[in-house]
Design a protein around this motif. Structure first.
Motif, PDB file in Angstrom:
ATOM      1  N   LEU A 172      -4.258  -3.192  -0.782  1.00  0.00           N
ATOM      2  CA  LEU A 172      -2.683  -3.168  -0.617  1.00  0.00           C
ATOM      3  C   LEU A 172      -2.019  -3.884  -1.945  1.00  0.00           C
ATOM      4  O   LEU A 172      -1.051  -3.728  -2.355  1.00  0.00           O
ATOM      5  CB  LEU A 172      -2.371  -3.574   0.559  1.00  0.00           C
ATOM      6  N   ILE A 173      -2.777  -4.995  -2.075  1.00  0.00           N
ATOM      7  CA  ILE A 173      -2.258  -5.977  -3.296  1.00  0.00           C
ATOM      8  C   ILE A 173      -1.994  -5.056  -4.480  1.00  0.00           C
ATOM      9  O   ILE A 173      -2.720  -4.475  -5.069  1.00  0.00           O
ATOM     10  CB  ILE A 173      -3.056  -6.957  -3.666  1.00  0.00           C
ATOM     11  N   GLY A 174      -0.377  -4.874  -5.208  1.00  0.00           N
ATOM     12  CA  GLY A 174      -0.168  -4.531  -6.193  1.00  0.00           C
ATOM     13  C   GLY A 174       0.236  -2.950  -5.909  1.00  0.00           C
ATOM     14  O   GLY A 174       0.737  -2.239  -7.016  1.00  0.00           O
ATOM     15  N   MET A 175       0.272  -2.525  -4.933  1.00  0.00           N
ATOM     16  CA  MET A 175       0.789  -0.898  -4.654  1.00  0.00           C
ATOM     17  C   MET A 175       2.158  -0.886  -4.659  1.00  0.00           C
ATOM     18  O   MET A 175       2.918  -1.626  -4.208  1.00  0.00           O
ATOM     19  CB  MET A 175       0.103  -0.479  -3.541  1.00  0.00           C
ATOM     20  N   ASP A 176       2.538   0.342  -5.373  1.00  0.00           N
ATOM     21  CA  ASP A 176       3.948   0.756  -5.291  1.00  0.00           C
ATOM     22  C   ASP A 176       4.268   1.677  -4.278  1.00  0.00           C
ATOM     23  O   ASP A 176       5.586   1.762  -3.963  1.00  0.00           O
ATOM     24  CB  ASP A 176       4.384   1.453  -6.814  1.00  0.00           C
TER      25      ASP A 176
END
Ligand SMILES: NC(=O)C1=CN([C@@H]2O[C@H](COP(=O)(O)OP(=O)(O)OC[C@H]3O[C@@H](n4cnc5c(N)ncnc54)[C@H](O)[C@@H]3O)[C@@H](O)[C@H]2O)C=CC1
Ligand SMILES: O=C([O-])CC(=O)C(=O)O
Length: 148
Positions: free
Chosen positions: A5-9
């Motif tokens: 999930l980290i960094g997802m738009d």
């Protein structure tokens, strides 16, 4: 989950159990709501600005529960939360096109309400192109839309 999930738009959530597993409506609701809630709690922590698109059914409920999760942690943005509700509409368009004998591309059946059985409400009087059904002719699209 964190690494995913980290960094997802954009996060699309199709996780959950489908209807066909012999589960009751309550089972489907409880299992899928639990899954979606866990995922959204992680989204709120790892990518709070992501657009979240929920597919897990019943989508009319899972989207609202998602909104509550985000409200609780202060990351709710209605412009970044959506659900895919076209499935019942697409099916309804097909059944009605069959009954009317017209091209599916020109049929639009508005549906309101939920995604399970009688909670699905096809507005047969609002169909485009305008048309009228006898009670008998409306039986097929109505009951098929609710049970399909
Ligand atoms: N809104 C829509 O238009 C549509 C919604 N759906 C809904 O999507 C959901 C999934 O349906 P299908 O893809 O047919 O089922 P499926 O059984 O083919 O796939 C479900 C996936 O969810 C995963 N999963 C299960 N528990 C999980 C968890 N706790 N965390 C993360 N992933 C998990 C499974 O590993 C599997 O890959 C159902 O709720 C179904 O009703 C399905 C089709 C269209
Ligand atoms: O549960 C599924 O497989 C997809 C769905 O929502 C339906 O078929 O109504």
């Amino acid at each position: 989950l964190k690494d995913a999930l980290i960094g997802m738009d954009l996060v699309i959530i199709p996780a959950g159990v489908p209807h066909k597993h012999g589960l009751t409506k309550d089972d489907l609701f409880n299992i899928n709501v639990g899954i979606v809630k866990t995922l959204c709690e992680a989204i709120a922590k790892c990518c709070p600005k992501a657009i979240v698109n929920v597919l897990s059914n019943p989508v009319n409920s899972t989207v609202l529960i998602t909104a509550e999760v985000f409200k609780r942690v202060g990351t709710y943005d209605p412009k970044r939360l959506l659900g895919v509700t076209m499935l019942d509409v697409v099916r309804a368009n097909m059944f009605v096109a069959e009954v009317l004998g017209v091209d599916l591309r020109y049929v639009d059946v508005p549906i309101i309400g939920g995604h399970v059985g009688i909670t699905i409400l096809p507005l047969l009087s609002q169909i485009k192109p305008p048309c009228s059904f006898t009670l008998k002719r409306s039986e097929y699209p109505s009951s098929t839309i609710l049970t399909s």
